[in-house]
Scaffold this motif. Structure first.
Motif, PDB file in Angstrom:
ATOM      1  N   GLU A 260      -2.166  36.955 -19.312  1.00  0.00           N
ATOM      2  CA  GLU A 260      -3.355  37.703 -19.751  1.00  0.00           C
ATOM      3  C   GLU A 260      -3.275  38.033 -21.231  1.00  0.00           C
ATOM      4  O   GLU A 260      -4.250  37.882 -21.989  1.00  0.00           O
ATOM      5  N   ASN A 261      -2.113  38.519 -21.699  1.00  0.00           N
ATOM      6  CA  ASN A 261      -1.936  38.824 -23.133  1.00  0.00           C
ATOM      7  C   ASN A 261      -2.127  37.572 -23.974  1.00  0.00           C
ATOM      8  O   ASN A 261      -2.717  37.600 -25.066  1.00  0.00           O
ATOM      9  N   ALA A 262      -1.560  36.432 -23.449  1.00  0.00           N
ATOM     10  CA  ALA A 262      -1.704  35.194 -24.224  1.00  0.00           C
ATOM     11  C   ALA A 262      -3.181  34.801 -24.332  1.00  0.00           C
ATOM     12  O   ALA A 262      -3.650  34.379 -25.408  1.00  0.00           O
ATOM     13  N   ASN A 263      -3.932  34.958 -23.257  1.00  0.00           N
ATOM     14  CA  ASN A 263      -5.370  34.642 -23.301  1.00  0.00           C
ATOM     15  C   ASN A 263      -6.107  35.575 -24.264  1.00  0.00           C
ATOM     16  O   ASN A 263      -6.988  35.156 -25.042  1.00  0.00           O
TER      17      ASN A 263
ATOM     18  N   LYS B 215       2.735  34.714 -29.993  1.00  0.00           N
ATOM     19  CA  LYS B 215       2.466  33.588 -29.090  1.00  0.00           C
ATOM     20  C   LYS B 215       3.731  32.771 -28.848  1.00  0.00           C
ATOM     21  O   LYS B 215       4.021  32.353 -27.721  1.00  0.00           O
ATOM     22  N   GLY B 216       4.506  32.533 -29.902  1.00  0.00           N
ATOM     23  CA  GLY B 216       5.770  31.786 -29.713  1.00  0.00           C
ATOM     24  C   GLY B 216       6.748  32.524 -28.814  1.00  0.00           C
ATOM     25  O   GLY B 216       7.404  31.932 -27.957  1.00  0.00           O
ATOM     26  N   GLU B 217       6.807  33.867 -29.043  1.00  0.00           N
ATOM     27  CA  GLU B 217       7.712  34.649 -28.183  1.00  0.00           C
ATOM     28  C   GLU B 217       7.266  34.593 -26.727  1.00  0.00           C
ATOM     29  O   GLU B 217       8.075  34.436 -25.803  1.00  0.00           O
ATOM     30  N   HIS B 218       5.944  34.732 -26.561  1.00  0.00           N
ATOM     31  CA  HIS B 218       5.441  34.692 -25.176  1.00  0.00           C
ATOM     32  C   HIS B 218       5.658  33.319 -24.538  1.00  0.00           C
ATOM     33  O   HIS B 218       5.995  33.201 -23.351  1.00  0.00           O
TER      34      HIS B 218
ATOM     35  N   VAL C 259       8.711  29.942 -20.752  1.00  0.00           N
ATOM     36  CA  VAL C 259       9.670  28.874 -20.451  1.00  0.00           C
ATOM     37  C   VAL C 259      10.882  29.436 -19.708  1.00  0.00           C
ATOM     38  O   VAL C 259      11.341  28.868 -18.703  1.00  0.00           O
ATOM     39  N   ASP C 260      11.404  30.558 -20.198  1.00  0.00           N
ATOM     40  CA  ASP C 260      12.571  31.169 -19.532  1.00  0.00           C
ATOM     41  C   ASP C 260      12.236  31.577 -18.099  1.00  0.00           C
ATOM     42  O   ASP C 260      13.031  31.367 -17.162  1.00  0.00           O
ATOM     43  N   LEU C 261      11.017  32.151 -17.965  1.00  0.00           N
ATOM     44  CA  LEU C 261      10.632  32.567 -16.609  1.00  0.00           C
ATOM     45  C   LEU C 261      10.435  31.371 -15.683  1.00  0.00           C
ATOM     46  O   LEU C 261      10.767  31.419 -14.494  1.00  0.00           O
ATOM     47  N   ASN C 262       9.904  30.282 -16.238  1.00  0.00           N
ATOM     48  CA  ASN C 262       9.753  29.071 -15.419  1.00  0.00           C
ATOM     49  C   ASN C 262      11.112  28.516 -14.991  1.00  0.00           C
ATOM     50  O   ASN C 262      11.305  28.091 -13.847  1.00  0.00           O
ATOM     51  N   ASN C 263      12.084  28.527 -15.916  1.00  0.00           N
ATOM     52  CA  ASN C 263      13.443  28.060 -15.574  1.00  0.00           C
ATOM     53  C   ASN C 263      14.059  28.940 -14.481  1.00  0.00           C
ATOM     54  O   ASN C 263      14.660  28.450 -13.525  1.00  0.00           O
ATOM     55  N   LYS C 264      13.861  30.251 -14.684  1.00  0.00           N
ATOM     56  CA  LYS C 264      14.399  31.166 -13.684  1.00  0.00           C
ATOM     57  C   LYS C 264      13.718  30.966 -12.337  1.00  0.00           C
ATOM     58  O   LYS C 264      14.353  31.019 -11.277  1.00  0.00           O
ATOM     59  N   LEU C 265      12.388  30.719 -12.396  1.00  0.00           N
ATOM     60  CA  LEU C 265      11.652  30.483 -11.159  1.00  0.00           C
ATOM     61  C   LEU C 265      12.150  29.208 -10.455  1.00  0.00           C
ATOM     62  O   LEU C 265      12.276  29.167  -9.228  1.00  0.00           O
ATOM     63  N   GLN C 266      12.452  28.168 -11.235  1.00  0.00           N
ATOM     64  CA  GLN C 266      12.977  26.937 -10.640  1.00  0.00           C
ATOM     65  C   GLN C 266      14.341  27.170  -9.986  1.00  0.00           C
ATOM     66  O   GLN C 266      14.615  26.666  -8.899  1.00  0.00           O
ATOM     67  N   GLU C 267      15.194  27.940 -10.693  1.00  0.00           N
ATOM     68  CA  GLU C 267      16.508  28.245 -10.109  1.00  0.00           C
ATOM     69  C   GLU C 267      16.370  29.016  -8.806  1.00  0.00           C
ATOM     70  O   GLU C 267      17.041  28.731  -7.815  1.00  0.00           O
ATOM     71  N   ILE C 268      15.469  30.016  -8.833  1.00  0.00           N
ATOM     72  CA  ILE C 268      15.274  30.814  -7.609  1.00  0.00           C
ATOM     73  C   ILE C 268      14.692  29.948  -6.499  1.00  0.00           C
ATOM     74  O   ILE C 268      15.051  30.071  -5.325  1.00  0.00           O
ATOM     75  N   THR C 269      13.787  29.030  -6.878  1.00  0.00           N
ATOM     76  CA  THR C 269      13.213  28.130  -5.872  1.00  0.00           C
ATOM     77  C   THR C 269      14.293  27.224  -5.274  1.00  0.00           C
ATOM     78  O   THR C 269      14.338  26.987  -4.055  1.00  0.00           O
TER      79      THR C 269
END
Length: 569
Positions: free
Chosen positions: A50-53, A104-107, A112-122
């Protein structure tokens, strides 16, 4: 359906319902625990989007406003330096734009970090689901195993009940035998009393003769009386001698005692006395009795008793039944009244020769029993099995009293002394082991160059004969525990793990059957072949010498039983 079966079915149904409830509760607990731990992460991820949008829209608006201002400045002809307010606004918007790009770069990096973490958890979730599936499968298998165990328990309960019934029957038989023993003891007591009365009567007669002696008036009268009695006894003895002289019946070797023939040399057999089909299948074992009959055992699960008369005619003296598999070994006790058989059905049995009745069944081995011998006395037996143990049995208690763990399958065994304190066994691991019945383990052993198929002890117990699968027969001096002779020949081959080699009664010869039918007889003194007997069409697993050395019995795998004798018999 019986009550026990209904109870078992109800228990299984309840366990099935409980299993489903447990699985559902575990899935709910897993969903709750795994959803809660990711709830914050998902919420944060959504806020970041939402913040990014929002920033993207703001950036778009600022970019549009910047372009608008640029156009206005260009149209108005005013340079950047000519409008300080506009320049300040542009600078401020540029800084805000740079800050927005930075955020925007930080977000983006956070995404990306959250996606990696999500993949690990998956991935971890997939692993747990896989583990849960394996656990469910293991649980199902355990349920099936429990069902099998319950069925096995039911079978064991039936067997246990059968054994209890047999035990009760045996107790009744034991009580009957005790009653018979009591009656026999009472009869024995009465006989002793009668014997005492007879002895007292004899004493009275002796006293009467003494009184008669004293009543004679002169020594001459007494002498005449004595000579008269002596003359009567001499006449009776003379008549018995004449009757014996008129008895011209030939004396059968079976009627001689072992003591009378102990010094006679063995007659080396050269021809067939009689040959016949003895069993319905392969014949594995043969043994002569001290009384002159011999026994054979075969794959037809029977032990048969035979006799041979002077006219070379064989007679079947009886058939012993009760085995559930082939009979591999037979043995008589020292009196010839009991016969012992070892079978492939993991058991050994004892029969009485007189009435052909099964007296004992010795069960306890978990593999085929290859050898069984009486241990010094008729009340004890030792057996050797492929389950790598030797068991000692007390027939009076009908139980195994000791187990020897040999570590290798036993093919044959012998008793070293009359007291039964030493056992010698031959094994598949090429060793001959010596056992003291008073010790748990073997005291020593002799290593040969092949599997040991049989053992036989000389009459003086100084030498041991061992048949080996390297196609030799070894002669061992037991006083030195040393091999002193080896017998082999062209054409001689040990064909079976239960090929039996035997001493002659005088210890001067060795006899053993070959894999293709001939029987080889060696002279121990010359280490040379004395004769080769050829009649059997197939391999000969066992031979046995008559206790008097007059006959040699052999059996083969083509159902045949052959008795050999010398030309001089």
């Amino acid at each position: 359906m019986t009550s026990n079966e209904a109870a078992v079915s109800l228990g299984v149904a309840r366990e099935d319902i409980n299993w489903r409830k447990d699985l559902i509760s575990q899935l709910r607990e897993r969903n709750r625990s795994q959803t809660n731990c990711f709830a914050d992460l998902i919420s944060l991820h959504n806020r970041l989007f939402e913040n990014a949008n929002t920033l993207r829209n703001s950036n778009m608006q600022l970019t549009i406003a910047n372009e608008t201002l640029r156009r206005e400045a260009a149209n108005g002809g005013i340079g950047m330096g000519g409008n300080p307010d506009l320049e300040a606004r542009l600078l401020k918007q540029a800084e805000e734009l740079a800050m927005l790009h930075k955020r925007k770069g930080e977000h983006t990096q956070q995404i990306v970090d959250l996606n990696n973490k999500l993949q690990e958890i998956t991935k971890e979730l997939h692993g747990k689901e896989s583990s849960l599936a394996e656990s469910s499968e293991a649980n199902t298998n355990l349920r099936l195993e429990i069902t099998k165990c319950l069925a096995r328990e039911k079978d064991l309960e039936g067997i246990n009940q059968m054994l209890k019934d047999e035990h009760q029957a045996l107790q009744l038989a034991f009580a009957s035998l005790e009653e018979k023993l009591r009656k026999t003891q009472e009869e024995n007591r009465q006989l002793i009393e009668r014997l005492i009365k007879y002895k007292a009567r004899d004493a009275e007669k002796m006293n009467e003769e003494n009184d008669n002696f004293l009543s004679f008036t002169s020594p001459t009268t007494f002498l005449m009386h004595t000579l008269s009695k002596f003359g009567k006894r001499q006449a009776k003895m003379q008549k018995e001698l004449e009757d014996a002289a008129r008895d011209t019946r030939p004396v059968s070797p079976d009627r001689l005692s072992l003591k009378e023939v102990a010094g006679l040399p063995t007659a080396v057999p050269t021809k067939i006395s009689v040959s016949f089909i003895g069993h319905e299948g392969e014949v594995y074992a043969v043994k002569w009795s001290p009384t002159g009959i011999f026994a054979t055992g075969g794959s037809d699960r029977k032990v048969k008793l035979w006799s041979i008369n002077n006219k070379d005619i064989h007679d079947n003296k009886g058939i012993l039944v009760g085995c559930n598999a082939g009979v591999m070994s037979v043995d008589f006790d020292s009196t010839g009244t009991l016969i012992l058989g070892a079978s492939h059905d993991f058991a050994s049995r004892v029969w009485t020769v007189s009435d052909l009745r099964l007296k004992h069944t010795l069960t306890g081995h978990c593999a085929k029993v290859m050898a069984a011998k009486f241990l010094g006395e008729p009340s004890k037996v030792v057996t050797g099995s492929y389950d790598r143990t030797l068991k000692i049995w007390d027939l009076r208690n009908k139980a195994c009293i000791e187990t020897k763990f040999a570590g290798s399958s036993c093919n044959d065994l012998v008793i070293f002394d009359g007291a039964g304190s030493t056992i010698i066994s031959g094994h598949l691991d090429q060793r001959i082991r010596f056992w003291d019945t008073r010790a748990e383990s073997s005291s020593n052993h002799i290593l040969l160059e092949g599997r040991v198929t049989s053992l036989d002890l000389s009459r003086d117990a100084n030498y041991l004969l061992s048949c080996v699968r390297d196609d030799t027969v070894k002669l061992i001096d037991l006083r030195m525990k040393k091999i002193v002779g080896s017998f082999s020949a062209d054409g001689f081959k040990v064909g079976f793990d239960y090929t039996r080699a035997v001493f002659s009664p005088d210890g001067q010869y060795i006899a053993v059957g070959s894999a293709d039918g001939p029987i080889f007889i060696w002279s121990i003194a010359t280490n040379a072949i004395e004769t080769i007997l050829k009649d059997h069409p197939t391999g000969v697993p066992a031979v046995s010498w008559h206790p008097h050395g007059t006959y040699l019995a052999s059996v083969d795998r083509d159902k045949n039983v052959t008795v050999w004798r010398s030309d001089h018999v």
